[in-house]
Design a protein around this motif. Structure first.
Motif, short mmCIF file in Angstrom:
data_model
loop_
_atom_site.label_atom_id
_atom_site.label_comp_id
_atom_site.label_asym_id
_atom_site.label_seq_id
_atom_site.Cartn_x
_atom_site.Cartn_y
_atom_site.Cartn_z
N ALA A 1 1.34 -8.58 -1.55
CA ALA A 1 2.09 -7.33 -1.69
C ALA A 1 1.60 -6.53 -2.90
N ALA A 2 1.29 -7.21 -4.00
CA ALA A 2 0.80 -6.53 -5.19
C ALA A 2 -0.58 -5.92 -4.94
N THR A 3 -1.42 -6.64 -4.20
CA THR A 3 -2.74 -6.12 -3.87
C THR A 3 -2.64 -4.88 -2.99
N ILE A 4 -1.75 -4.92 -2.01
CA ILE A 4 -1.55 -3.77 -1.12
C ILE A 4 -1.01 -2.58 -1.91
N ALA A 5 -0.04 -2.83 -2.78
CA ALA A 5 0.54 -1.75 -3.58
C ALA A 5 -0.52 -1.12 -4.49
N GLU A 6 -1.37 -1.95 -5.07
CA GLU A 6 -2.45 -1.43 -5.93
C GLU A 6 -3.44 -0.59 -5.13
N ALA A 7 -3.77 -1.06 -3.93
CA ALA A 7 -4.70 -0.30 -3.08
C ALA A 7 -4.08 1.05 -2.68
N SER B 1 -3.80 6.90 -3.36
CA SER B 1 -3.07 8.14 -3.65
C SER B 1 -3.64 8.85 -4.86
N GLU B 2 -4.15 8.10 -5.83
CA GLU B 2 -4.76 8.72 -7.01
C GLU B 2 -6.08 9.41 -6.66
N ASN B 3 -6.76 8.90 -5.66
CA ASN B 3 -8.07 9.45 -5.31
C ASN B 3 -8.01 10.54 -4.24
#
Length: 158
Positions: free
Chosen positions: A101-107, A112-114
């Motif tokens: 879940a943390a990996t997905i959230a980071e991706a 969204s930042e890019n």
């Protein structure tokens, strides 16, 4: 109690259905006959906090006898520390799910930042605006006056 051997397991037949095999070290095997033939379900029996418990180790021939014994040894080490191996397995599963879940959230955060102005415009057209002309004039203006100049600019750089 004698050690359970691979030859002994291979020699089992449908007549042995329900038979229980035991080995030193708490390894217990139950013979089952099913559609795919004879399988042997292994479990490790142990005492923890004065209560008798068991832990499923899998079945033969899906797992080899060596794999089952290695897993039993790992579980035995966990029990010797005073930890319930079933609870430890659940905790490991929860930790793995949290890491995913943390990996997905980071991706998702990085995606969204890019995002670029072009991406924002495309999303706006798809979800946020519906003009009478089918957004034709809006698209014409953006494609002529806005997107050629700042369309590839990332939003975070504005």
């Amino acid at each position: 109690m004698a050690k359970i051997t691979a030859k002994q397991l291979e020699a089992l037949s449908t007549a042995d259905d329900g038979k229980t095999l035991r080995e030193d070290g708490g390894l217990v095997a139950k013979v089952r006959v099913g559609v795919k033939g004879v399988t042997v379900q292994f479990r490790y029996e142990f005492k923890l906090d004065g209560a008798k418990r068991d832990y499923s180790l899998g079945s033969w021939p899906k797992k080899s006898l060596a794999q089952i014994r290695a897993e039993r040894d790992d579980v035995r080490a966990t029990v010797s520390k005073g930890v319930d191996p079933t609870a430890a397995r659940k905790a490991a599963k929860i930790e793995a799910q949290a890491a995913i879940a943390a990996t997905i959230a980071e991706a998702e955060r990085q995606a969204s930042e890019n995002k670029t102005i072009q991406d924002l415009f495309d999303t706006w057209l798809a979800d946020g605006v519906a003009r009478q002309d089918g957004n034709a004039e809006l698209q014409r203006r953006f494609k002529k006056d806005v997107l050629p100049f700042i369309g590839k600019t990332q939003i975070r750089n504005l």
